[in-house]
Design an enzyme around this catalytic site. Structure first.
Site, PDB file in Angstrom:
ATOM      1  N   CYS A 198       9.113   3.888   4.575  1.00  0.00           N
ATOM      2  CA  CYS A 198       9.422   2.547   4.063  1.00  0.00           C
ATOM      3  C   CYS A 198      10.742   2.446   3.301  1.00  0.00           C
ATOM      4  O   CYS A 198      11.614   1.660   3.685  1.00  0.00           O
ATOM      5  CB  CYS A 198       8.279   2.074   3.185  1.00  0.00           C
ATOM      6  N   ARG A 241       7.936  11.474   8.010  1.00  0.00           N
ATOM      7  CA  ARG A 241       9.073  10.575   8.226  1.00  0.00           C
ATOM      8  C   ARG A 241      10.020  10.562   7.020  1.00  0.00           C
ATOM      9  O   ARG A 241       9.612  10.354   5.900  1.00  0.00           O
ATOM     10  CB  ARG A 241       8.578   9.158   8.542  1.00  0.00           C
ATOM     11  N   LEU A 254       0.833  -1.206   0.000  1.00  0.00           N
ATOM     12  CA  LEU A 254       0.000   0.000   0.000  1.00  0.00           C
ATOM     13  C   LEU A 254       0.864   1.251   0.000  1.00  0.00           C
ATOM     14  O   LEU A 254       1.804   1.351   0.790  1.00  0.00           O
ATOM     15  CB  LEU A 254      -0.888   0.024   1.254  1.00  0.00           C
ATOM     16  N   GLY A 263      13.064  13.938  -8.673  1.00  0.00           N
ATOM     17  CA  GLY A 263      12.598  14.881  -7.650  1.00  0.00           C
ATOM     18  C   GLY A 263      13.592  14.965  -6.521  1.00  0.00           C
ATOM     19  O   GLY A 263      14.778  14.652  -6.690  1.00  0.00           O
TER      20      GLY A 263
END
Ligand code: UGA
Length: 432
Positions: free
Chosen positions: A263, A331, A153, A256
């Site tokens: 993750c 994060r 996900l 970018g």
């Protein structure tokens, strides 16, 4: 089927709610009682489009319940999903599995009938074997099966990714368990999701390899973007030209800032650690980690050049500070490296983010949250578009600048250079 999701973080909550929506009875358990209390009141602790609505709907129709009682919830369920965190160990690079093992101990002492125990958390190869050993110690009559069912996900797209997955991976060494798992996922399989049955260890490694590969793909295109900047080539042409080759594919080829999130940085480090444990050198992934860690410095050097090496007292506005759009997650956002360094160099930072104020910057001098795009760019010398929120995709810079033409550094290549330059702005982007 009766399901128990242990851990109501990102993975547990999204998967639990979606399983409930598919008609299962789901209890979501967490040791944090305030979180459970909030969830019972329909307050979702994370920002994920569509999640609140699904929580409220399934809680009201009683397919979804919340509890802090782990033992009771396990006893009442047939399938137990372990969805607790596996962060990077303090002072190390391997995954901290203490939460997984703690939960396994409780499961071991709560097995009252045959149960399937599944790791949905991202866990290193052989964790399933370790869980099995813990359970066997507590429960010598083997009335359980341990499965690896990694999640894929993406934050911000999690519900869609759950309902329309590219693939469902079930790692189990047991045929009966495989049949039950296939049945659980049958509503998604009938809509076209590919179901893959592998060994448990393979499923564990599929997850890490997928994240490491995606991180590699991004790092690859970021490095090619560096070359494009030196050779007057547009990186978008390269991404399109490469991506049309079906063997390469166009996704995750957008240059970018450094990749971030909860993750990729964590999992790339953890797979290196697994490699070391099995005496295998994963040199490519090692280079990816290094390149990505260095990327924020590289972009800061670019900022320095854009401002003619005069950063002191310059007003710099960041539009978006989270690691990507459609999430409030900070994060490993590259902003956490860039903003403190810029303030040390004397810059005055203002930032606007659609998900609001960020406590991460509260202790840094000269960093101010502003609650609108318009106010945040007023009087700025440089505006950095850091995150690709839709809110930033059709800004009328001419109206906002009120005569004073700030410089724009578009780190997500949202705008057309020629159009922005035609409006009289100095415009910089990535790899073009
Ligand atoms: C990632 C994976 O995409 C999911 O499949 C996986 O389940 C999840 O990690 C996890 O392990 O739980 P996520 O961290 O939500 O999901 O974010 P991504 O959308 O993958 O983006 C990660 C980073 O890569 C972001 O900083 C993003 O801005 C960057 N990125 C992504 C690029 O710079 N370019 C791209 O083309 C794509």
């Amino acid at each position: 089927m009766k399901l128990c999701m242990i851990g109501t973080g990102y993975v547990g909550l999204v998967s639990g709610v979606c399983f409930a929506d598919l008609g299962n009875d789901v209890v979501c358990v967490d040791k944090d009682s305030s979180k459970i209390k909030s969830l019972k009141n329909g307050i979702v602790p994370i920002f994920e489009p569509g999640l609140s609505e699904l929580v409220i709907k399934n809680y009201r129709n009683k397919r979804l319940t919340f509890s802090t009682n782990l033992k009771e919830s396990i006893e009442n369920s047939d399938i137990i999903f372990i969805c607790v965190g596996t962060p990077t160990k303090k002072n190390g690079t391997s995954a901290d599995l203490s939460q997984i093992y703690n939960v396994a101990q409780t499961i071991g002492s709560s097995i009252n009938k045959f149960k399937i125990i599944i790791t949905k958390s991202t866990v290193p190869v052989t964790t399933g074997d370790d869980i099995e050993k813990i359970l066997l110690k507590k429960n010598s009559r083997k009335s359980f099966s341990v499965v690896s069912n990694p999640e894929f996900l993406r934050e911000g797209e999690a519900i869609r990714d759950f309902i329309f997955p590219d693939r469902i991976v079930i790692g189990s060494n047991d045929k009966k368990t495989n049949r039950i798992m296939k049945n659980l996922y049958s509503p998604l399989i009938s809509k076209g999701a590919q179901y893959i049955h592998t060994s448990r260890r393979a499923a564990e490694l599929i997850k890490y390899s997928s994240n490491a590969f995606l991180a590699t793909k991004i790092t690859f295109i970021n490095e090619i973007a560096n070359l494009c900047e030196k050779t007057d080539i547009n990186i978008e042409d390269i991404s399109i030209g490469m991506g049309l080759d079906k063997r390469i594919g166009s996704r995750f080829l957008r240059a970018g800032p450094a990749y971030g999130g909860s993750c990729f940085p964590k999992d790339t480090k953890a797979i290196i650690s697994t490699g070391k444990r099995f005496k295998t050198n994963l040199t490519l992934i090692n280079s990816v980690i290094k390149s990505n860690e260095n990327r924020s410095n590289l972009l800061l050097n670019r900022v320095n050049e854009i401002l003619n090496k005069k950063i002191k007292n310059k007003k710099i506005t960041f539009l978006g500070v989270t690691f990507k759009a459609n999430t409030d997650d900070m994060r490993d956002s590259s902003c956490l490296k860039m903003i403190p360094k810029l303030t040390k160099m004397g810059a005055i930072i203002r930032y606007y983010d659609p998900t609001g104020y960020k406590k991460e910057f509260s202790k840094i001098k000269n960093v101010l949250y502003i609650d609108s795009i318009k106010k945040s760019v007023e009087g700025a010398d440089l505006v950095i578009i850091h995150t690709e929120w839709n809110d930033f995709k059709s800004i009328n810079f001419k109206n906002l600048s009120k005569g004073k033409k700030f410089i724009i550094y578009d780190m997500r290549n949202i705008y057309s250079p020629s159009k922005i330059k035609a409006q009289g702005f100095k415009y910089f982007s990535i790899g073009r």
